[in-house]
Design a protein around this motif. Structure first.
Motif, PDB file in Angstrom:
ATOM      1  N   ASP A  16     107.087  21.062 -44.811  1.00  0.00           N
ATOM      2  CA  ASP A  16     107.498  22.084 -43.849  1.00  0.00           C
ATOM      3  C   ASP A  16     108.651  21.596 -42.983  1.00  0.00           C
ATOM      4  N   ARG A  17     108.602  20.331 -42.560  1.00  0.00           N
ATOM      5  CA  ARG A  17     109.700  19.795 -41.754  1.00  0.00           C
ATOM      6  C   ARG A  17     110.967  19.618 -42.586  1.00  0.00           C
ATOM      7  N   ILE A  18     110.825  19.241 -43.859  1.00  0.00           N
ATOM      8  CA  ILE A  18     112.005  19.127 -44.733  1.00  0.00           C
ATOM      9  C   ILE A  18     112.675  20.487 -44.892  1.00  0.00           C
ATOM     10  N   ARG A  19     111.886  21.525 -45.141  1.00  0.00           N
ATOM     11  CA  ARG A  19     112.457  22.872 -45.280  1.00  0.00           C
ATOM     12  C   ARG A  19     113.151  23.307 -43.999  1.00  0.00           C
ATOM     13  N   GLU A  20     112.519  23.051 -42.868  1.00  0.00           N
ATOM     14  CA  GLU A  20     113.113  23.431 -41.589  1.00  0.00           C
ATOM     15  C   GLU A  20     114.430  22.712 -41.350  1.00  0.00           C
ATOM     16  N   ASN A  21     114.495  21.423 -41.663  1.00  0.00           N
ATOM     17  CA  ASN A  21     115.714  20.652 -41.418  1.00  0.00           C
ATOM     18  C   ASN A  21     116.838  21.031 -42.373  1.00  0.00           C
ATOM     19  N   PHE A  22     116.503  21.366 -43.615  1.00  0.00           N
ATOM     20  CA  PHE A  22     117.544  21.805 -44.544  1.00  0.00           C
ATOM     21  C   PHE A  22     118.194  23.093 -44.056  1.00  0.00           C
ATOM     22  N   ARG A  23     117.422  23.947 -43.423  1.00  0.00           N
ATOM     23  CA  ARG A  23     117.973  25.200 -42.907  1.00  0.00           C
ATOM     24  C   ARG A  23     118.695  25.013 -41.579  1.00  0.00           C
ATOM     25  N   LYS A  24     118.289  23.994 -40.809  1.00  0.00           N
ATOM     26  CA  LYS A  24     118.820  23.812 -39.461  1.00  0.00           C
ATOM     27  C   LYS A  24     120.002  22.864 -39.409  1.00  0.00           C
ATOM     28  N   ILE A  25     119.952  21.785 -40.184  1.00  0.00           N
ATOM     29  CA  ILE A  25     120.988  20.750 -40.115  1.00  0.00           C
ATOM     30  C   ILE A  25     122.027  21.000 -41.195  1.00  0.00           C
ATOM     31  N   ARG A  26     123.255  21.054 -40.786  1.00  0.00           N
ATOM     32  CA  ARG A  26     124.370  21.267 -41.721  1.00  0.00           C
ATOM     33  C   ARG A  26     125.260  20.037 -41.739  1.00  0.00           C
ATOM     34  N   GLY A  27     125.871  19.807 -42.865  1.00  0.00           N
ATOM     35  CA  GLY A  27     126.804  18.699 -42.983  1.00  0.00           C
ATOM     36  C   GLY A  27     126.150  17.361 -43.206  1.00  0.00           C
ATOM     37  N   ALA A  28     124.886  17.339 -43.610  1.00  0.00           N
ATOM     38  CA  ALA A  28     124.181  16.082 -43.869  1.00  0.00           C
ATOM     39  C   ALA A  28     123.722  16.051 -45.316  1.00  0.00           C
ATOM     40  N   GLU A  29     123.654  14.856 -45.864  1.00  0.00           N
ATOM     41  CA  GLU A  29     123.185  14.678 -47.229  1.00  0.00           C
ATOM     42  C   GLU A  29     121.665  14.891 -47.301  1.00  0.00           C
ATOM     43  N   PRO A  30     121.160  15.314 -48.482  1.00  0.00           N
ATOM     44  CA  PRO A  30     119.701  15.498 -48.621  1.00  0.00           C
ATOM     45  C   PRO A  30     118.903  14.245 -48.283  1.00  0.00           C
ATOM     46  N   LEU A  31     119.441  13.058 -48.642  1.00  0.00           N
ATOM     47  CA  LEU A  31     118.735  11.825 -48.333  1.00  0.00           C
ATOM     48  C   LEU A  31     118.546  11.658 -46.833  1.00  0.00           C
ATOM     49  N   GLU A  32     119.579  11.951 -46.059  1.00  0.00           N
ATOM     50  CA  GLU A  32     119.490  11.809 -44.614  1.00  0.00           C
ATOM     51  C   GLU A  32     118.546  12.845 -44.013  1.00  0.00           C
ATOM     52  N   ILE A  33     118.582  14.063 -44.537  1.00  0.00           N
ATOM     53  CA  ILE A  33     117.702  15.109 -44.029  1.00  0.00           C
ATOM     54  C   ILE A  33     116.239  14.752 -44.267  1.00  0.00           C
ATOM     55  N   VAL A  34     115.955  14.190 -45.447  1.00  0.00           N
ATOM     56  CA  VAL A  34     114.586  13.775 -45.754  1.00  0.00           C
ATOM     57  C   VAL A  34     114.149  12.651 -44.815  1.00  0.00           C
ATOM     58  N   ASN A  35     115.027  11.683 -44.573  1.00  0.00           N
ATOM     59  CA  ASN A  35     114.695  10.598 -43.643  1.00  0.00           C
ATOM     60  C   ASN A  35     114.438  11.121 -42.236  1.00  0.00           C
ATOM     61  N   ILE A  36     115.217  12.119 -41.812  1.00  0.00           N
ATOM     62  CA  ILE A  36     115.019  12.719 -40.499  1.00  0.00           C
ATOM     63  C   ILE A  36     113.647  13.400 -40.428  1.00  0.00           C
ATOM     64  N   ALA A  37     113.299  14.136 -41.490  1.00  0.00           N
ATOM     65  CA  ALA A  37     112.011  14.838 -41.514  1.00  0.00           C
ATOM     66  C   ALA A  37     110.846  13.854 -41.470  1.00  0.00           C
ATOM     67  N   LEU A  38     110.953  12.773 -42.226  1.00  0.00           N
ATOM     68  CA  LEU A  38     109.885  11.770 -42.232  1.00  0.00           C
ATOM     69  C   LEU A  38     109.779  11.065 -40.892  1.00  0.00           C
ATOM     70  N   THR A  39     110.915  10.820 -40.241  1.00  0.00           N
ATOM     71  CA  THR A  39     110.894  10.191 -38.921  1.00  0.00           C
ATOM     72  C   THR A  39     110.239  11.104 -37.895  1.00  0.00           C
ATOM     73  N   GLU A  40     110.539  12.393 -37.970  1.00  0.00           N
ATOM     74  CA  GLU A  40     109.977  13.341 -37.011  1.00  0.00           C
ATOM     75  C   GLU A  40     108.470  13.524 -37.187  1.00  0.00           C
ATOM     76  N   THR A  41     107.982  13.372 -38.413  1.00  0.00           N
ATOM     77  CA  THR A  41     106.542  13.555 -38.663  1.00  0.00           C
ATOM     78  C   THR A  41     105.770  12.237 -38.635  1.00  0.00           C
ATOM     79  N   LEU A  42     106.459  11.115 -38.394  1.00  0.00           N
ATOM     80  CA  LEU A  42     105.798   9.809 -38.442  1.00  0.00           C
ATOM     81  C   LEU A  42     104.703   9.695 -37.383  1.00  0.00           C
ATOM     82  N   ARG A  43     105.002  10.121 -36.165  1.00  0.00           N
ATOM     83  CA  ARG A  43     104.008   9.994 -35.093  1.00  0.00           C
ATOM     84  C   ARG A  43     102.765  10.814 -35.416  1.00  0.00           C
TER      85      ARG A  43
END
Length: 320
Positions: free
Chosen positions: A219-246
């Motif tokens: 769910d966070r990966i889908r949200e970030n792909f729609r929200k974040i522009r100009g980033a590679e898929p690898l970076e978006i996935v890392n962002i999603a995993l970082t946000e859900t880590l806690r």
């Protein structure tokens, strides 16, 4: 004056630290493959130490007038000729359950008399309330149906995640669930720990825990792909995993506290259930990151997978 050609990323502050989870995706994939192959090897060579629920046998509920130790009851049964019996407490040290392999006696009434005579202890009278006899064929059917239940659960989860998110994420989620089940069962096969209905219940509970973790990340990966522009898929996935880590740490630690409490305080009846859950929590947390998400990324997950293509209601006609 030169213009900055680097596309701007929308939807995330620049000062937040992103953990590069996918940096070790390849070593993690190798470890997962080795664990899977080792699990298959032990399951095929050693097999599972199936409990009486699957192999068939006799179970009896006992009630003593005074507190009793399970070891004393086991010794009394062995002296009476009932070999390989397993004695468990049922909430108190006066109520116990006895499980043993299939006996030569066919009638439960005869077994009731013999078990009642066998479990009597000095100055401690025992009453047998219930004796159940499960044949080997019934146990084998239960084993087959249990395997079918796990397979059906995985199939339905594949359909659900496909409808809810995207097929690449769905396949990755089911692969991670299959990995969790296989590794947990492989550990039981390697150690030859008893595998009964309580362990099967733990595996089904593990599927729910791992799927929930996969859904949160997806769910966070889908949200970030729609929200974040100009980033590679690898970076978006890392962002999603970082946000859900806690959230992942809090959920896993909370579940571990309950599992450890059951492991040490739950008695013999919950022991192997707790062991299976203890293994599954670590395996499930790991697989949701380095199997489910990494597989979807390897299959080319990108922003177009989450963009809904809206068709126009009508097309403008060109007037000559």
């Amino acid at each position: 004056m030169t213009e900055n050609t680097q596309p701007k990323q929308y939807g995330r502050p620049d000062n937040e630290h992103v953990i590069p989870f996918m940096k070790i995706a390849k070593p993690a994939a190798i470890i997962s493959i080795l664990l899977t192959l080792a699990s298959i090897f032990f399951i095929c060579t050693k097999g599972l130490n199936l409990g009486l629920d699957f192999t068939g046998g006799v179970s009896a509920e006992l009630n003593y007038s005074q507190p009793v130790k399970a070891t004393d009851v086991t010794e009394a049964l062995n002296k009476a000729g009932f070999k390989d019996s397993v004695v468990q407490t049922l909430g108190s040290n006066r109520d116990l359950m006895v499980r043993m392999p299939v006996q030569e006696h066919a009638e439960a009434a005869d077994l009731t008399k013999e078990i009642t005579a066998a479990v009597q202890l000095p100055n401690n009278k025992a009453e047998v309330h219930k004796v159940d006899v499960v044949g080997g064929q019934v146990g084998n059917e239960l084993y087959i149906r249990s395997a079918g239940a796990v397979g059906l659960a995985l199939l339905l989860m594949l359909v659900y995640v496909t409808i809810r998110f995207e097929f690449k994420l769905a396949v990755g989620a089911v692969l991670s669930l299959f990995h969790d089940v296989l590794v947990t069962v492989g550990v039981f096969a390697m150690m030859q720990w008893p595998f009964d209905l309580t362990v099967l219940a733990a595996i089904l509970a593990l599927l729910g825990f791992s799927l929930n973790d996969n859904i949160v990340v997806s769910d966070r990966i889908r949200e970030n792909f729609r929200k974040i522009r100009g980033a590679e898929p690898l970076e978006i996935v890392n962002i999603a995993l970082t946000e859900t880590l806690r959230r992942t740490i809090h959920t896993s630690m909370t579940l571990l506290l309950v599992v450890v409490a059951m492991l040490f305080l739950g008695g013999e009846g919950l022991h192997w259930f707790s062991v299976a859950m203890f293994i599954g929590v670590f395996v499930g947390t790991y697989s949701s990151i380095y199997i489910g998400t990494a597989f979807a990324l390897w299959r080319g997950l990108n922003r177009q997978d989450f963009i809904v293509q809206v068709k126009p209601e009508f097309e403008e006609e060109e007037i000559p």
